[in-house]
Structure formats: C-alpha cells, structure tokens
Design an enzyme around this catalytic site. Sequence first.
Site, mmCIF file in Angstrom:
data_model
loop_
_atom_site.group_PDB
_atom_site.id
_atom_site.type_symbol
_atom_site.label_atom_id
_atom_site.label_comp_id
_atom_site.label_asym_id
_atom_site.label_seq_id
_atom_site.Cartn_x
_atom_site.Cartn_y
_atom_site.Cartn_z
ATOM 1 N N CYS A 1 0.873 -1.157 0.000
ATOM 2 C CA CYS A 1 0.000 0.000 0.000
ATOM 3 C C CYS A 1 0.912 1.209 0.000
ATOM 4 O O CYS A 1 2.102 1.084 0.244
ATOM 5 C CB CYS A 1 -0.866 0.028 1.249
ATOM 6 S SG CYS A 1 -1.936 -1.406 1.386
ATOM 7 N N ARG B 1 1.474 1.403 -5.908
ATOM 8 C CA ARG B 1 1.579 0.394 -4.852
ATOM 9 C C ARG B 1 0.224 -0.218 -4.492
ATOM 10 O O ARG B 1 0.140 -1.144 -3.686
ATOM 11 C CB ARG B 1 2.176 1.017 -3.588
ATOM 12 C CG ARG B 1 3.556 1.594 -3.788
ATOM 13 C CD ARG B 1 4.044 2.210 -2.515
ATOM 14 N NE ARG B 1 4.284 1.209 -1.504
ATOM 15 C CZ ARG B 1 5.419 0.562 -1.325
ATOM 16 N NH1 ARG B 1 6.437 0.828 -2.109
ATOM 17 N NH2 ARG B 1 5.550 -0.329 -0.381
ATOM 18 N N TRP C 1 -3.939 -1.553 -1.402
ATOM 19 C CA TRP C 1 -4.067 -2.815 -2.155
ATOM 20 C C TRP C 1 -4.656 -3.791 -1.152
ATOM 21 O O TRP C 1 -4.001 -4.172 -0.183
ATOM 22 C CB TRP C 1 -2.697 -3.278 -2.642
ATOM 23 C CG TRP C 1 -2.770 -4.465 -3.568
ATOM 24 C CD1 TRP C 1 -3.081 -4.459 -4.885
ATOM 25 C CD2 TRP C 1 -2.502 -5.822 -3.217
ATOM 26 N NE1 TRP C 1 -3.024 -5.733 -5.384
ATOM 27 C CE2 TRP C 1 -2.674 -6.598 -4.379
ATOM 28 C CE3 TRP C 1 -2.143 -6.473 -2.047
ATOM 29 C CZ2 TRP C 1 -2.502 -7.973 -4.408
ATOM 30 C CZ3 TRP C 1 -1.966 -7.849 -2.072
ATOM 31 C CH2 TRP C 1 -2.151 -8.595 -3.251
ATOM 32 N N ASN D 1 0.923 -0.187 6.153
ATOM 33 C CA ASN D 1 1.297 -0.996 5.000
ATOM 34 C C ASN D 1 1.924 -2.266 5.551
ATOM 35 O O ASN D 1 2.875 -2.191 6.328
ATOM 36 C CB ASN D 1 2.311 -0.214 4.147
ATOM 37 C CG ASN D 1 2.929 -1.055 3.061
ATOM 38 O OD1 ASN D 1 2.314 -2.016 2.580
ATOM 39 N ND2 ASN D 1 4.144 -0.728 2.659
ATOM 40 N N GLY D 2 1.387 -3.424 5.180
ATOM 41 C CA GLY D 2 1.915 -4.691 5.693
ATOM 42 C C GLY D 2 0.771 -5.576 6.144
ATOM 43 O O GLY D 2 -0.394 -5.306 5.828
ATOM 44 N N GLU E 1 9.069 -13.539 -20.030
ATOM 45 C CA GLU E 1 8.829 -12.116 -19.774
ATOM 46 C C GLU E 1 7.775 -11.567 -20.760
ATOM 47 O O GLU E 1 6.883 -10.813 -20.369
ATOM 48 C CB GLU E 1 10.156 -11.347 -19.872
ATOM 49 C CG GLU E 1 10.050 -9.834 -19.927
ATOM 50 C CD GLU E 1 9.413 -9.171 -18.718
ATOM 51 O OE1 GLU E 1 9.027 -9.871 -17.769
ATOM 52 O OE2 GLU E 1 9.249 -7.946 -18.747
ATOM 53 N N LYS F 1 4.201 -10.001 -19.561
ATOM 54 C CA LYS F 1 3.830 -8.616 -19.873
ATOM 55 C C LYS F 1 2.466 -8.582 -20.546
ATOM 56 O O LYS F 1 1.623 -7.769 -20.205
ATOM 57 C CB LYS F 1 4.850 -7.959 -20.809
ATOM 58 C CG LYS F 1 6.098 -7.387 -20.223
ATOM 59 C CD LYS F 1 5.957 -6.230 -19.292
ATOM 60 C CE LYS F 1 5.887 -6.712 -17.873
ATOM 61 N NZ LYS F 1 7.153 -6.974 -17.210
ATOM 62 N N GLU G 1 -0.302 -9.426 -17.993
ATOM 63 C CA GLU G 1 -0.561 -8.504 -16.880
ATOM 64 C C GLU G 1 -1.065 -7.142 -17.327
ATOM 65 O O GLU G 1 -1.795 -6.500 -16.589
ATOM 66 C CB GLU G 1 0.631 -8.390 -15.927
ATOM 67 C CG GLU G 1 1.852 -7.716 -16.452
ATOM 68 C CD GLU G 1 2.986 -7.669 -15.416
ATOM 69 O OE1 GLU G 1 2.733 -7.723 -14.214
ATOM 70 O OE2 GLU G 1 4.145 -7.554 -15.848
ATOM 71 N N HIS H 1 4.738 -31.806 -26.243
ATOM 72 C CA HIS H 1 4.373 -32.835 -25.260
ATOM 73 C C HIS H 1 3.059 -32.495 -24.561
ATOM 74 O O HIS H 1 2.893 -32.792 -23.380
ATOM 75 C CB HIS H 1 5.495 -33.001 -24.231
ATOM 76 C CG HIS H 1 6.767 -33.512 -24.831
ATOM 77 N ND1 HIS H 1 6.922 -34.817 -25.252
ATOM 78 C CD2 HIS H 1 7.930 -32.883 -25.120
ATOM 79 C CE1 HIS H 1 8.138 -34.971 -25.758
ATOM 80 N NE2 HIS H 1 8.767 -33.810 -25.695
ATOM 81 N N LYS I 1 2.809 -2.642 -7.558
ATOM 82 C CA LYS I 1 4.206 -2.688 -8.012
ATOM 83 C C LYS I 1 5.078 -3.490 -7.057
ATOM 84 O O LYS I 1 5.936 -4.252 -7.474
ATOM 85 C CB LYS I 1 4.739 -1.259 -8.117
ATOM 86 C CG LYS I 1 6.157 -1.195 -8.584
ATOM 87 C CD LYS I 1 6.252 -0.578 -9.937
ATOM 88 C CE LYS I 1 7.606 -0.720 -10.551
ATOM 89 N NZ LYS I 1 7.585 -1.589 -11.731
HETATM 90 O O1 M6R Z 1 10.190 -5.420 -6.943
HETATM 91 P P1 M6R Z 1 10.494 -6.789 -7.480
HETATM 92 O O2 M6R Z 1 11.398 -6.762 -8.649
HETATM 93 O O3 M6R Z 1 11.007 -7.712 -6.398
HETATM 94 O O4 M6R Z 1 9.103 -7.348 -7.944
HETATM 95 C C1 M6R Z 1 8.985 -8.648 -8.414
HETATM 96 C C2 M6R Z 1 7.661 -8.890 -9.094
HETATM 97 O O5 M6R Z 1 6.599 -8.669 -8.217
HETATM 98 C C3 M6R Z 1 7.479 -8.011 -10.331
HETATM 99 O O6 M6R Z 1 8.507 -8.194 -11.249
HETATM 100 C C4 M6R Z 1 6.132 -8.333 -11.001
HETATM 101 O O7 M6R Z 1 6.156 -9.605 -11.572
HETATM 102 C C5 M6R Z 1 5.765 -7.267 -12.039
HETATM 103 N N1 M6R Z 1 4.339 -7.181 -12.091
HETATM 104 C C6 M6R Z 1 6.287 -7.589 -13.390
HETATM 105 O O8 M6R Z 1 5.919 -6.716 -14.379
#
Ligand code: M6R
Length: 616
Positions: A2, A30, A77, A103-104, A485, A489, A492, A508, A611
């Site tokens: 958050c 966040r 969040w 936050n937590g 990756e 992308k 998401e 397979h 994030k």
């Molecule tokens: O801050 P971090 O690099 O540790 O975060 C890791 C993942 O949460 C982050 O890469 C996530 O998969 C993103 N949504 C990717 O775009």
Amino acid sequence: MCGIFGLITNKKELPIAKLIREGLERLEYRGYDSAGIAIVNKGKIELRKNAGRIADINKEGWFDAMEGDFGMGHTRWATHGPPNAQNSHPHLDGADKIAVVHNGILENFMELREELITRGHSFKSDTDTEVFPVLIKEFLDSGMALKEAVVATINKCKGAYGIVVCHADTPDTMIVARKESPLTIGITPGETTYCASDIPAFLPLTRMAYILDDDEIAVLNPGKVAIFDVIKGNKIEREPITVEWSIDAAAKVLDGKEYKWFMHKELHEVPRKVREQVNVPQENIDDFVKTILDAEHVYITAAGTAFYACLAGKFQMTRFGGPFMTPIECSEFKDHLPKMPKNSCVITVSQSGETADTIEAVRYAREKFGAKICSVVNVVGSSLTRYSDHVLITTAGPEIAVASQKAYCTQVTALSVVALRIAEIQGKMSQEEIDKYREALIATADVGDVILKREDAIKAVAQIISKKINFFFLGRGLSMAAAYEGALKLKEISYNHAEAYPAGESKHGPIALINEGYPVVFVAPPDETYDRLIGNIMEMKSRGATIISVVADFDERVTEISDYTLRVPIENNKYAIAMSIVPFTFPLQIMAYFASDHNGLDPDKPRNLAKSVTVK
Ligand code: M6R
C-alpha cells in the site's frame, strides 16, 4: 503493498490536503483499490476515504478541500476485507482521536482483535490495521505518552508494518514505525517533515531523506526527526542522505516529449538505462563475483519479471565460466529447500527490494543456513540491501508503471556484466574475447534505440493480435527468459492469456490447443537453438497457428515461415548474438504495451496488481 504519505509543517500556508493527495498519487502504483486522508484540524480528526482511484475520489476536489494542521493518507491494495470505504485507511480508534495508516500484514490481528472485543472495544472494518489505533488508545488511557503507547502496541504485534500515527490532542507530532515494510522520511529542516512508503513520493518536495530500518520508530515534528531503536529504546543518531534521482521520474515527460502512459515513457528510457548499467562503476562487483565463485552451492531467486531476469542472468553467468546455479521462485524457496547445504550463496534480484517473498527467501537462507546473499537491487536503501552481503545497484531509477520493463533490462544487463567479470576472474577466456563480448553488451543500448525508432512496426503487429484470447510464447535456452517475460507482460497489462513454454516441450501436450489462427510467439535469435526452433515453428504452423517471431534484422529462414515478425537490429557475429537477450525481449515488452493501449486499458495500473508485493 500500500502507499503511505504524511506531512507535518510549520508553514501553515501550505495546502496540506492537496500535497498529501499528490504524494499519494505518486504512490498509487503500490495499490489503487481505495484511498483516504486524515487531517488533524483544531484538536479534531477529519477523515475522508472511499473505494476507487484517487483521481475519481477527488473528482470534485473532495480530498483537496480538507483543512487542518497536519495529516496522512493511504492508497490501498486490499488484503483483509474487500476494497470499500469502511476498509479504506486511515483507521481511527473508538474515540476518533487517533488515526493510523498501515502498509503490511499483522499476523496475530485476529487474536488481538478478539482480546480487544472482550475488553469492550468495537471495530468498524474487516482490516488487520484497525487494532493499531484501538491498542494505542488503551495504552494512552493507561497513562502512557503517545510514543510509548505506539512502542507498546507494536511490541504486541506480529507481522509486517509501516505505520503512521497521529493524535488529535498531540499537536505538531506524528509517529512512524516500521518492521519489514518500507518507510522513508523526507525533511526540509526547520520547516516540513514528510513520511512515505518510498522516496520518489516526496522527491518534488525535498531531496533530503532518512530511511527507517526494521524495529525503528521516529517522532516527526515540523522540520525535525528523532529516530529510536524499538528494542533497545535508545535514540539513534543518523545523518540524512541526499537523493540524486531525477524528479522527472514522477512525470510522463521524457526529453521534452509528453507520453500518454508511464509505461511508454519508461520503455523509451530503456536504452539509456542499459547504457548507464554497463558503464556504472560497481565498486564491489569483485566481492560479489568472488562470493559466487567461492560458494559450493549457488541458488538464484526472485519473483515475477525479476525471476525471468534471473533465468537470463543464470544462463549468462554459467556460459561465461560461473558455477551451475539452481533457479527457484522466491515464493517457493523455503518449500523447495527444507535444508540448505553449508557454504551456499543466494543470488537475488529485485526492483523494489521490498518483495516479501524475496525478503523471506533471503532471510531464511541467511539466518537459518548462513548463506551469503548477493543482490541486484534497484531501490537504494531498500530492505533487501540490508539483508545482503553484496549489492549491485541497477540504474533503472524510479519505475512508476506497475509492470516492470526498464528494471528487467537493467537487471539482465547487470548480471551480464557479472558474467563477463566471472570470465575475467576465471581467466579461461582471452581478454580480447571478453572485450568483444563487453562491446557487444554496450551495443545493446544502441539496438534498443533503433527498436524504439521503429516501434510503429511493433505497434501494427500488437494491434492485429491484441484481441486474440490465448497465446503461446516459445523459445529455447536463453530465449526462454524472453518468452516468459513476453508472456507475463501481455497477460498482466493487456489481459490476454499467454503461456510461455520451452519450444521443444510444447509438443508434449500444449500443442493440443493449436488450431487455425492460434497465435504463437517465437523468440528466434540466430544462436545455437535456431535450427531446432525452426522445427518447432513448422510443427505449429502445420497445425494452423499464426506465427509471430522475434528475429534478427538479417534473418531470412524464420521470417519466411512467420506471419509477422518483430525485428531486432543486432550485428551478425557471435558476440552480438550471445549478448542479445535484452534486445530480443524488448520488442515483446513494447508489443504488450501497444496491445494494452489498443485494448483501451491502463497499462500503468493493471487490475489487481501492485508494483511492490510486500505480502507473502
Ligand atoms: O520489486 P520486485 O522486482 O522484487 O518485484 C517482483 C515482481 O513482483 C514483479 O517483477 C512483477 O512480476 C511485475 N508485475 C512484473 O511486471
């Protein structure tokens, strides 16, 4: 997970509510399920909060109209309880005198809540956070001062927290505390003090900052900060740091050009960030490398995109003479390794340095098994840097778009630099050869520039494929890091279902899904995997798949059998080809961005994501 922002000042002419709201907007990456602000106004707390994004809640200036002396805000969040107004932060005690943002996650909140209910307290929300103000009130009622009451409260709490507390009857004072959740403090000495989940949130206001450590509490007064150790109780003398990051990061402007989305702007930053990464003098790279080489067992771990950067880095480090390394997603680390052998080293990668799963894996390996930790981290001063023996800082700078892109590219580049240093230290490759690989790595930044100049070609492909529901992303060897990756992308930010598979493995089982027009994206660099990959392309093509391939500019054979290509202008030599994982991933990140935009989505704030995932 958050965002927290607070402000306390003796410059009474400052528009406090507006500044808090703007600070929260810089933290919205966040979490953006709900938002709220509490302001202390003449001995009363004014509270406004609601579900939704800050801009929508503040449409009629609802937040900005709040008046008062100091206050705090939160962008959420959701973890405990649905994202509605009641569960939004800040939360108050029963007497509406104490406000808290958090936050937590509190692990023992059910227990604490039940205890408090049996003592006659009631709760308005489903959150774990609400126990904070209620407990603080109990301790205050027993005669403690505000700081002591907060210490007594956090001593009863198990779990992770970054909190801000204010009391309507304690003028010009806010208390902040942290354990395993980030909290930073900004200051304009003698005038204003800020607190926030991360530094960029207050960068437009000040560059002078303190980073709070675990088990620390700070008393904030206007332009003054006093930090204390919660366990020992003593005051900590700490010098503020001066933050060098550019405040441009907080705007969608780059080189004078205004971008529609942060994601697009940040993609355009990739080449310069990669260039900086290769050239940055990393003082402790030799210690980092030696720790890897001296270990008997090496693991590499991270989450999400950072994990895919690990896959690329692992491949390169091993290719250039490093040891075999076991990659494990950090959320699986403990479960996969009930025991770790002696003399282990864990390499970890993170943009935020705050990902709870990553921190858990690292602390488990270090505290339980004495493993050495080598981290590649973007955020200076983040929690991960504190749990590491050696840290390489990436040069991505603040990344605002929730989906990571420049972080991935700089992480892979940083690990490639490590790989080349491994080769130098091992001494099994001539310096001339190593220098040619290094030049090729530097040239990847120029390749990125050309890819961006030609981004309209990628946009055209993205628009054609953006409405397709399912995708496969296939590659072999090092290219798998790009396939994973690219698929992540696309899912998401554009919400297309995309699965990455090793191309050879696809026959397979997954191939059963292929029918006419099913889109299959192949990552096809002209490396040692090329001929076998062509076989896999043919398998898919003969079943009707639409083939989208990422190929070198000089490619002919894959181009001929593909429906669409994303072209990568690398040179045709073994050095450029070996160092081309970033250039072969970058077009897939750009394609996902354009697909998202074409589908009318918000690529900066994809649904359900945040994030920095600071919960396990
Ligand atoms: O801050 P971090 O690099 O540790 O975060 C890791 C993942 O949460 C982050 O890469 C996530 O998969 C993103 N949504 C990717 O775009």
